[in-house]
Scaffold this motif. Structure first.
Motif, PDB file in Angstrom:
ATOM      1  N   GLU A 117       0.836  -1.206   0.000  1.00  0.00           N
ATOM      2  CA  GLU A 117       0.000   0.000   0.000  1.00  0.00           C
ATOM      3  C   GLU A 117       0.870   1.255   0.000  1.00  0.00           C
ATOM      4  OE1 GLU A 117      -3.305   1.534  -0.887  1.00  0.00           O
ATOM      5  OE2 GLU A 117      -3.379  -0.574  -0.265  1.00  0.00           O
ATOM      6  N   VAL A 118       1.965   1.230   0.746  1.00  0.00           N
ATOM      7  CA  VAL A 118       2.888   2.366   0.750  1.00  0.00           C
ATOM      8  C   VAL A 118       3.490   2.557  -0.638  1.00  0.00           C
ATOM      9  CG1 VAL A 118       5.098   3.208   1.629  1.00  0.00           C
ATOM     10  CG2 VAL A 118       3.423   2.232   3.213  1.00  0.00           C
ATOM     11  N   GLN A 119       3.820   1.455  -1.309  1.00  0.00           N
ATOM     12  CA  GLN A 119       4.400   1.557  -2.641  1.00  0.00           C
ATOM     13  C   GLN A 119       3.398   2.132  -3.631  1.00  0.00           C
ATOM     14  OE1 GLN A 119       7.705   0.890  -3.516  1.00  0.00           O
ATOM     15  NE2 GLN A 119       6.983   2.048  -5.290  1.00  0.00           N
ATOM     16  N   ARG A 120       2.122   1.747  -3.511  1.00  0.00           N
ATOM     17  CA  ARG A 120       1.094   2.306  -4.397  1.00  0.00           C
ATOM     18  C   ARG A 120       0.987   3.819  -4.186  1.00  0.00           C
ATOM     19  NH1 ARG A 120      -1.524  -2.822  -4.023  1.00  0.00           N
ATOM     20  NH2 ARG A 120      -2.368  -2.378  -1.948  1.00  0.00           N
ATOM     21  N   ALA A 121       1.056   4.249  -2.921  1.00  0.00           N
ATOM     22  CA  ALA A 121       0.988   5.681  -2.630  1.00  0.00           C
ATOM     23  C   ALA A 121       2.204   6.403  -3.196  1.00  0.00           C
ATOM     24  CB  ALA A 121       0.887   5.904  -1.123  1.00  0.00           C
ATOM     25  N   ALA A 122       3.372   5.796  -3.079  1.00  0.00           N
ATOM     26  CA  ALA A 122       4.583   6.408  -3.614  1.00  0.00           C
ATOM     27  C   ALA A 122       4.508   6.521  -5.131  1.00  0.00           C
ATOM     28  CB  ALA A 122       5.809   5.595  -3.198  1.00  0.00           C
ATOM     29  N   ASP A 123       3.968   5.503  -5.783  1.00  0.00           N
ATOM     30  CA  ASP A 123       3.849   5.507  -7.244  1.00  0.00           C
ATOM     31  C   ASP A 123       2.894   6.597  -7.733  1.00  0.00           C
ATOM     32  OD1 ASP A 123       5.590   3.392  -7.361  1.00  0.00           O
ATOM     33  OD2 ASP A 123       4.043   1.860  -7.608  1.00  0.00           O
ATOM     34  N   ALA A 124       1.928   6.966  -6.885  1.00  0.00           N
ATOM     35  CA  ALA A 124       0.949   7.990  -7.275  1.00  0.00           C
ATOM     36  C   ALA A 124       1.578   9.373  -7.342  1.00  0.00           C
ATOM     37  CB  ALA A 124      -0.227   7.988  -6.307  1.00  0.00           C
ATOM     38  N   GLY A 125       2.734   9.548  -6.692  1.00  0.00           N
ATOM     39  CA  GLY A 125       3.400  10.849  -6.694  1.00  0.00           C
ATOM     40  C   GLY A 125       2.794  11.791  -5.676  1.00  0.00           C
ATOM     41  N   GLY A 126       3.367  12.981  -5.563  1.00  0.00           N
ATOM     42  CA  GLY A 126       2.884  13.961  -4.597  1.00  0.00           C
ATOM     43  C   GLY A 126       3.350  13.621  -3.199  1.00  0.00           C
ATOM     44  N   GLY A 127       2.577  14.034  -2.197  1.00  0.00           N
ATOM     45  CA  GLY A 127       2.929  13.803  -0.808  1.00  0.00           C
ATOM     46  C   GLY A 127       2.043  12.752  -0.177  1.00  0.00           C
ATOM     47  N   LEU A 128       2.349  12.422   1.069  1.00  0.00           N
ATOM     48  CA  LEU A 128       1.647  11.347   1.761  1.00  0.00           C
ATOM     49  C   LEU A 128       1.344  11.762   3.196  1.00  0.00           C
ATOM     50  CD1 LEU A 128       0.676   8.383   1.693  1.00  0.00           C
ATOM     51  CD2 LEU A 128       2.999   7.702   2.319  1.00  0.00           C
ATOM     52  N   ILE A 129       0.133  11.495   3.639  1.00  0.00           N
ATOM     53  CA  ILE A 129      -0.255  11.670   5.038  1.00  0.00           C
ATOM     54  C   ILE A 129      -0.659  10.307   5.573  1.00  0.00           C
ATOM     55  CG2 ILE A 129      -1.875  12.742   6.651  1.00  0.00           C
ATOM     56  CD1 ILE A 129      -2.132  15.079   4.688  1.00  0.00           C
ATOM     57  N   VAL A 130      -0.089   9.909   6.699  1.00  0.00           N
ATOM     58  CA  VAL A 130      -0.398   8.612   7.301  1.00  0.00           C
ATOM     59  C   VAL A 130      -1.091   8.845   8.637  1.00  0.00           C
ATOM     60  CG1 VAL A 130       0.501   6.421   8.124  1.00  0.00           C
ATOM     61  CG2 VAL A 130       1.617   7.562   6.197  1.00  0.00           C
ATOM     62  N   ILE A 131      -2.288   8.290   8.805  1.00  0.00           N
ATOM     63  CA  ILE A 131      -2.979   8.329  10.091  1.00  0.00           C
ATOM     64  C   ILE A 131      -2.498   7.118  10.883  1.00  0.00           C
ATOM     65  CG2 ILE A 131      -5.196   8.349  11.277  1.00  0.00           C
ATOM     66  CD1 ILE A 131      -6.448   9.564   8.791  1.00  0.00           C
ATOM     67  N   ALA A 132      -1.635   7.371  11.857  1.00  0.00           N
ATOM     68  CA  ALA A 132      -0.943   6.288  12.568  1.00  0.00           C
ATOM     69  C   ALA A 132      -1.507   6.116  13.972  1.00  0.00           C
ATOM     70  CB  ALA A 132       0.553   6.570  12.602  1.00  0.00           C
ATOM     71  N   TYR A 133      -2.798   5.803  14.047  1.00  0.00           N
ATOM     72  CA  TYR A 133      -3.454   5.574  15.330  1.00  0.00           C
ATOM     73  C   TYR A 133      -3.555   4.094  15.663  1.00  0.00           C
ATOM     74  CZ  TYR A 133      -5.121  10.424  15.808  1.00  0.00           C
ATOM     75  OH  TYR A 133      -5.208  11.781  15.973  1.00  0.00           O
ATOM     76  N   ASP A 134      -2.982   3.236  14.860  1.00  0.00           N
ATOM     77  CA  ASP A 134      -3.123   1.798  15.010  1.00  0.00           C
ATOM     78  C   ASP A 134      -1.857   1.129  14.478  1.00  0.00           C
ATOM     79  OD1 ASP A 134      -3.536   1.593  12.020  1.00  0.00           O
ATOM     80  OD2 ASP A 134      -5.294   2.768  12.600  1.00  0.00           O
ATOM     81  N   PRO A 135      -1.667  -0.156  14.751  1.00  0.00           N
ATOM     82  CA  PRO A 135      -0.434  -0.820  14.303  1.00  0.00           C
ATOM     83  C   PRO A 135      -0.183  -0.721  12.803  1.00  0.00           C
ATOM     84  CG  PRO A 135      -1.529  -2.157  15.954  1.00  0.00           C
ATOM     85  CD  PRO A 135      -2.466  -1.033  15.646  1.00  0.00           C
TER      86      PRO A 135
END
Length: 345
Positions: A117-135
């Protein structure tokens, strides 16, 4: 300030230029925040944009700037109140800046699934926001490549993060501390706690704040009850706590848990707040309309989402005006569900 011959097509940058009496290059500079535009000219262009209802085209801006005007949000949940409100804040702020928003759902905390999933987000380009409230979110935040601009929405950190970690958070520890102090101030001997899951194996910030308030007051520290995220978890925890006549005050890790606890106490014949005071977390929309209305901690999750995008936007646009780690301050909202213990207690 009207453009003659304007049809039903969406207004263009040249329409704005004509209405404002400037060149389309000047309009472009205003749109992109270029400092060389005179204040009076900027105001005139902005007025024309408002009057015509002009909307910047994200694709055209990306081509002109050489940067992708898009962000992807990685989250394990899109329906719980906190998560959904953060997403709302991100989307509102991104839309105002003419950024597109995509959502990647972390369906599993397993490393291969998270990495994909991280790789798909990276491939989309731009920036990334991660909601890290869980494992899953915590693992995804750690897996983001170093070269990808990213902001994490995290639990209250135990210490301020280093400068290379652009995080935003609400002060959950202080909020739980204040809510517990409120219940103790009403005369309760102690406060029981129904917990939401922590993003890591360590004690959550909310649990830490609850524990600190009890310790300072010299109050007994009951074992926290794990309640998961939803009303069903709160209901199960509430049924267990209702069996103990010494339980007179319960703090819940979110309002959904409190909803389940209230139902369990009702089924067990224990009145609120006559026999047991109950407080929640988040100030979800239904909290003010329960019977009794719920004492809770108001968390500005929408504002947190806006802050997360603002921080990422500053990174993407190389702006120095954005604070490195915005923190949202919660607010205790006292309603009908909390009160002093009954005389027999």
């Amino acid at each position: 300030m009207n453009v003659t011959g304007h049809t039903s097509r969406p207004p263009s940058i040249r329409d704005v230029a004509t209405a404002a009496g400037v060149s389309y290059q000047t309009v472009s500079r205003v749109i992109n925040g270029h400092p060389s535009v005179k204040p009076a000219t900027r105001e005139r262009v902005l007025a024309a944009i408002d009057e015509l209802g002009f909307r910047r085209n994200a694709t055209a801006l990306a081509l002109a700037s050489g940067r992708s005007r898009a962000v992807t949000v990685l989250t394990a949940n899109t329906t719980h109140y906190g998560y959904a409100s953060i997403l709302q804040g991100i989307e509102e702020a991104a839309r105002a800046a003419s950024y597109a928003v995509g959502i990647g759902v972390l369906e599993s905390a397993d490393e291969p699934a998270v990495a994909a999933e991280v790789q798909r987000a990276a491939d989309a380009g731009g920036g990334l926001i991660v909601i890290a409230y869980d494992p899953a979110g915590v693992r995804a935040l750690a897996a983001v490549p170093a070269e990808l601009p990213v902001v994490g929405v995290v639990e209250t950190p135990t210490s301020p993060p280093s400068g290379d970690r652009p995080w935003v958070w609400t002060d959950d520890r202080e909020a739980a501390y204040e809510a517990t102090r409120h219940l103790l101030s009403l005369g309760h001997r102690t406060v029981h706690y129904v917990a939401i899951p922590s993003s890591t194996r360590r004690t959550s910030a909310r649990t830490s704040g609850w524990r600190q308030a009890l310790k300072e007051a010299g109050a007994p520290e009951p074992r926290p009850v794990q309640g998961n995220w939803g009303p069903a978890g709160g209901h199960g925890a509430g049924l267990e706590l209702a069996k103990d006549p010494d339980v007179t005050a319960i703090l819940c890790g979110n309002d959904d848990l409190a909803l389940g606890v209230l139902r369990a106490l009702y089924e067990s014949g224990r009145s609120v707040p006559g026999d047991v005071s109950v407080a929640g977390f988040d100030d979800a929309p239904h909290s003010a309309f329960l019977t009794p209305s719920l004492t809770t901690v108001r968390m500005d999750f929408t504002g947190l989402g806006r802050s997360a995008f603002a921080l990422l936007h500053g990174v993407l646009e190389e702006s120095a005006q954005i604070a490195p780690h915005p923190v949202s301050v919660p607010e205790l909202v006292v309603r009908e569900s909390s009160g002093p213990p009954s005389a027999r207690d």
